[in-house]
Design a protein around this motif. Structure first.
Motif, PDB file in Angstrom:
ATOM      1  N   LEU A  10      45.824  33.839  43.829  1.00  0.00           N
ATOM      2  CA  LEU A  10      45.053  34.948  43.258  1.00  0.00           C
ATOM      3  C   LEU A  10      44.537  34.527  41.874  1.00  0.00           C
ATOM      4  O   LEU A  10      45.306  34.522  40.911  1.00  0.00           O
ATOM      5  N   PRO A  11      43.277  34.129  41.780  1.00  0.00           N
ATOM      6  CA  PRO A  11      42.757  33.675  40.484  1.00  0.00           C
ATOM      7  C   PRO A  11      42.436  34.855  39.580  1.00  0.00           C
ATOM      8  O   PRO A  11      41.663  35.731  39.952  1.00  0.00           O
ATOM      9  N   VAL A  12      43.051  34.870  38.401  1.00  0.00           N
ATOM     10  CA  VAL A  12      42.834  35.989  37.475  1.00  0.00           C
ATOM     11  C   VAL A  12      42.482  35.483  36.070  1.00  0.00           C
ATOM     12  O   VAL A  12      42.749  36.146  35.077  1.00  0.00           O
ATOM     13  N   ALA A  13      41.885  34.290  36.002  1.00  0.00           N
ATOM     14  CA  ALA A  13      41.642  33.676  34.691  1.00  0.00           C
ATOM     15  C   ALA A  13      40.211  33.856  34.185  1.00  0.00           C
ATOM     16  O   ALA A  13      39.879  33.353  33.121  1.00  0.00           O
ATOM     17  N   GLY A  14      39.378  34.581  34.935  1.00  0.00           N
ATOM     18  CA  GLY A  14      37.966  34.733  34.530  1.00  0.00           C
ATOM     19  C   GLY A  14      37.830  35.615  33.295  1.00  0.00           C
ATOM     20  O   GLY A  14      38.765  36.314  32.898  1.00  0.00           O
ATOM     21  N   PHE A  15      36.649  35.595  32.689  1.00  0.00           N
ATOM     22  CA  PHE A  15      36.411  36.348  31.446  1.00  0.00           C
ATOM     23  C   PHE A  15      36.087  37.813  31.692  1.00  0.00           C
ATOM     24  O   PHE A  15      36.206  38.634  30.798  1.00  0.00           O
ATOM     25  N   GLY A  16      35.637  38.149  32.886  1.00  0.00           N
ATOM     26  CA  GLY A  16      35.302  39.544  33.179  1.00  0.00           C
ATOM     27  C   GLY A  16      34.182  40.062  32.302  1.00  0.00           C
ATOM     28  O   GLY A  16      34.223  41.201  31.815  1.00  0.00           O
ATOM     29  N   THR A  17      33.149  39.239  32.114  1.00  0.00           N
ATOM     30  CA  THR A  17      32.091  39.622  31.171  1.00  0.00           C
ATOM     31  C   THR A  17      31.301  40.853  31.628  1.00  0.00           C
ATOM     32  O   THR A  17      30.725  41.555  30.803  1.00  0.00           O
ATOM     33  N   ARG A  18      31.311  41.123  32.951  1.00  0.00           N
ATOM     34  CA  ARG A  18      30.528  42.263  33.423  1.00  0.00           C
ATOM     35  C   ARG A  18      31.133  43.603  33.034  1.00  0.00           C
ATOM     36  O   ARG A  18      30.485  44.630  33.119  1.00  0.00           O
ATOM     37  N   VAL A  19      32.401  43.596  32.653  1.00  0.00           N
ATOM     38  CA  VAL A  19      33.005  44.874  32.226  1.00  0.00           C
ATOM     39  C   VAL A  19      33.475  44.814  30.771  1.00  0.00           C
ATOM     40  O   VAL A  19      34.410  45.507  30.382  1.00  0.00           O
ATOM     41  N   LYS A  28      40.617  42.101  33.324  1.00  0.00           N
ATOM     42  CA  LYS A  28      39.940  43.088  34.185  1.00  0.00           C
ATOM     43  C   LYS A  28      40.810  43.459  35.380  1.00  0.00           C
ATOM     44  O   LYS A  28      40.735  44.569  35.886  1.00  0.00           O
ATOM     45  N   GLU A  29      41.660  42.527  35.791  1.00  0.00           N
ATOM     46  CA  GLU A  29      42.538  42.791  36.943  1.00  0.00           C
ATOM     47  C   GLU A  29      43.591  43.844  36.615  1.00  0.00           C
ATOM     48  O   GLU A  29      44.270  44.362  37.489  1.00  0.00           O
ATOM     49  N   MET A  30      43.754  44.156  35.297  1.00  0.00           N
ATOM     50  CA  MET A  30      44.726  45.166  34.885  1.00  0.00           C
ATOM     51  C   MET A  30      44.090  46.533  34.648  1.00  0.00           C
ATOM     52  O   MET A  30      44.779  47.485  34.281  1.00  0.00           O
ATOM     53  N   ARG A 105      48.693  28.241  34.684  1.00  0.00           N
ATOM     54  CA  ARG A 105      47.678  28.428  33.647  1.00  0.00           C
ATOM     55  C   ARG A 105      46.436  27.582  33.951  1.00  0.00           C
ATOM     56  O   ARG A 105      46.549  26.365  34.112  1.00  0.00           O
ATOM     57  N   GLN A 106      45.288  28.210  34.055  1.00  0.00           N
ATOM     58  CA  GLN A 106      44.019  27.463  34.105  1.00  0.00           C
ATOM     59  C   GLN A 106      43.591  27.324  32.642  1.00  0.00           C
ATOM     60  O   GLN A 106      43.280  28.313  31.990  1.00  0.00           O
ATOM     61  N   GLN A 107      43.607  26.092  32.139  1.00  0.00           N
ATOM     62  CA  GLN A 107      43.464  25.936  30.681  1.00  0.00           C
ATOM     63  C   GLN A 107      42.067  26.279  30.176  1.00  0.00           C
ATOM     64  O   GLN A 107      41.902  26.702  29.047  1.00  0.00           O
ATOM     65  N   ARG A 110      36.864  27.131  34.286  1.00  0.00           N
ATOM     66  CA  ARG A 110      35.805  26.226  34.758  1.00  0.00           C
ATOM     67  C   ARG A 110      35.293  26.605  36.139  1.00  0.00           C
ATOM     68  O   ARG A 110      34.672  25.804  36.817  1.00  0.00           O
ATOM     69  N   GLY A 111      35.617  27.818  36.566  1.00  0.00           N
ATOM     70  CA  GLY A 111      35.090  28.293  37.838  1.00  0.00           C
ATOM     71  C   GLY A 111      36.179  28.578  38.857  1.00  0.00           C
ATOM     72  O   GLY A 111      37.314  28.112  38.734  1.00  0.00           O
ATOM     73  N   LEU A 112      35.796  29.362  39.870  1.00  0.00           N
ATOM     74  CA  LEU A 112      36.754  29.790  40.893  1.00  0.00           C
ATOM     75  C   LEU A 112      37.381  28.599  41.630  1.00  0.00           C
ATOM     76  O   LEU A 112      38.587  28.581  41.891  1.00  0.00           O
TER      77      LEU A 112
HETATM   78  P1  UTP Z   1      34.238  36.235  38.949  1.00  0.00           P
HETATM   79  O1  UTP Z   1      33.074  35.379  38.699  1.00  0.00           O
HETATM   80  O2  UTP Z   1      34.041  37.528  39.653  1.00  0.00           O
HETATM   81  O3  UTP Z   1      35.031  36.558  37.622  1.00  0.00           O
HETATM   82  O4  UTP Z   1      35.347  35.365  39.683  1.00  0.00           O
HETATM   83  P2  UTP Z   1      34.631  36.478  36.112  1.00  0.00           P
HETATM   84  O5  UTP Z   1      34.102  35.133  35.774  1.00  0.00           O
HETATM   85  O6  UTP Z   1      35.819  36.965  35.384  1.00  0.00           O
HETATM   86  O7  UTP Z   1      33.485  37.611  36.082  1.00  0.00           O
HETATM   87  P3  UTP Z   1      32.250  37.842  35.146  1.00  0.00           P
HETATM   88  O8  UTP Z   1      31.075  37.349  35.932  1.00  0.00           O
HETATM   89  O9  UTP Z   1      32.472  37.133  33.846  1.00  0.00           O
HETATM   90  O10 UTP Z   1      32.194  39.334  34.972  1.00  0.00           O
HETATM   91  C1  UTP Z   1      36.143  35.831  40.765  1.00  0.00           C
HETATM   92  C2  UTP Z   1      37.623  35.723  40.432  1.00  0.00           C
HETATM   93  O11 UTP Z   1      37.952  34.406  40.030  1.00  0.00           O
HETATM   94  C3  UTP Z   1      38.624  34.397  38.792  1.00  0.00           C
HETATM   95  C4  UTP Z   1      38.265  35.722  38.117  1.00  0.00           C
HETATM   96  O12 UTP Z   1      39.337  36.157  37.269  1.00  0.00           O
HETATM   97  C5  UTP Z   1      38.040  36.653  39.293  1.00  0.00           C
HETATM   98  O13 UTP Z   1      39.229  37.315  39.699  1.00  0.00           O
HETATM   99  N1  UTP Z   1      38.215  33.205  38.016  1.00  0.00           N
HETATM  100  C6  UTP Z   1      36.894  32.940  37.837  1.00  0.00           C
HETATM  101  C7  UTP Z   1      39.188  32.363  37.504  1.00  0.00           C
HETATM  102  O14 UTP Z   1      40.405  32.603  37.681  1.00  0.00           O
HETATM  103  N2  UTP Z   1      38.800  31.263  36.807  1.00  0.00           N
HETATM  104  C8  UTP Z   1      37.491  30.954  36.583  1.00  0.00           C
HETATM  105  O15 UTP Z   1      37.221  29.919  35.938  1.00  0.00           O
HETATM  106  C9  UTP Z   1      36.519  31.821  37.118  1.00  0.00           C
END
Ligand code: UTP
Length: 290
Positions: A10-19, A28-30, A105-107, A110-112
């Motif tokens: 379950l990847p949860v390391a993204g920035f969540g910029t859309r919210v 954002k997952e919280m 930890r994804q340091q 760098r993408g899904l």
């Molecule tokens: P998203 O592209 O939807 O997440 O990736 P994001 O990058 O957080 O969103 P925005 O576009 O900035 O709003 C799908 C999932 O992959 C995780 C995100 O946390 C999300 O659950 N992800 C994405 C990672 O864990 N690492 C990454 O480098 C990118």
């Protein structure tokens, strides 16, 4: 019989910029969907499908996630003392059993594809599931459980899909079918990201649940950055497909909510409120007045 995946990533390391700005300090997952974080629904879906271990790929600023899945000793004792046994039981029920969840930890984000690859040592040489925790899928049984059933029949790689109106295909990644579109399992020959309506190979959007074979993980090791400068899971899946690894799309029964977007998040809260035993009546009344 195909050996079902036991580990889910379950990847949860993204920035969540859309919210943003909410996600400046809250993963954002919280974000709560009525009374529990979006991530809880997805973890529940994974364990209910027979997954025995969830690997959460976290990053900087995501410590709230680890704390959430830990025992909250002082809080739980306080609930016990105050006679709030029901609430205490609920917290215990929702907490994963010790040793069934890892945090990697994804340091750098760098993408899904890169996030999934960070789980390679724990996943090992076995099929695995990937669940994107910003997508909640309401379904009975859950989407991954439905996919496991389908996996028993065909094995290989399975991608969850949902049929969308033709006018919407250009917003999503859609699959390219190679077999018949009868029934929920569709043999695939490829995927296309956000195709123009006239060129879309199908109306089945990819929704964030996957069962994948070890070759996809191996390919991720050499996967270069693709669209948006990020290591894309789709690119590794496409390479696996080209190399002959079988892929099926699976059209699940249920409704998905993209909690990573403002409108999708609002829709998820609304749908879960209208279904919540404590507040459904009140929520319905509020909606009728809006
Ligand atoms: P998203 O592209 O939807 O997440 O990736 P994001 O990058 O957080 O969103 P925005 O576009 O900035 O709003 C799908 C999932 O992959 C995780 C995100 O946390 C999300 O659950 N992800 C994405 C990672 O864990 N690492 C990454 O480098 C990118």
């Amino acid at each position: 019989m195909h050996t079902r995946p036991r580990i889910a990533v379950l990847p949860v390391a993204g920035f969540g910029t859309r919210v943003l700005p909410a996600t400046k300090s809250i993963p954002k997952e919280m974000l709560p969907i009525v009374d529990r974080p979006a991530l809880q629904y997805v973890v529940d879906e994974a364990f209910a499908a027979g997954i025995t271990h969830c690997v959460l790929i976290t990053g900087r600023g995501k410590a709230a996630i680890e704390d959430y899945f830990d025992e909250a000793y002082e809080l739980e004792r306080a609930l016990e003392r105050k006679g709030k046994a029901e609430l205490w039981d609920e917290l215990k029920r929702l907490r994963p059993k010790e040793g069934t969840m890892s945090f990697v930890r994804q340091q750098s984000a760098r993408g899904l594809g890169h996030a999934v690859w960070c789980a390679r040592d724990i996943v090992g040489d076995a099929p695995f599931a990937v669940l994107l925790p910003d997508v909640i899928i309401k379904g009975k049984p859950g989407c991954l459980a439905q996919m496991m059933e389908a996996y028993d029949d065909v094995g290989g790689n399975i991608i969850a899909v949902d049929e969308v109106p033709e006018a919407d295909v250009s917003k999503y990644g859609v699959i390219k079918p190679k077999g018949s579109l009868d029934g929920p399992l569709i043999a695939m020959s490829g995927m296309v990201e956000k195709p123009p309506v006239a060129e879309a190979p199908s109306r089945y959007k990819i929704t964030g649940r996957y069962i994948l074979q070890p070759e996809v993980m191996r390919l991720l090791a050499t996967q270069e950055a693709g669209a948006g400068g990020e290591v894309q899971l789709t690119d590794a899946m496409a390479r696996a497909m080209e190399a002959g690894s079988p892929f099926h799309a699976f059209a699940y029964q249920g409704q998905d909510y993209d909690c990573g977007s403002k409108l999708g998040y609002f829709e998820a809260v609304l749908a879960h409120a209208l279904d919540h035993p404590e507040i459904a009546d009140g929520a319905r009344e509020l909606v009728s007045k809006a």
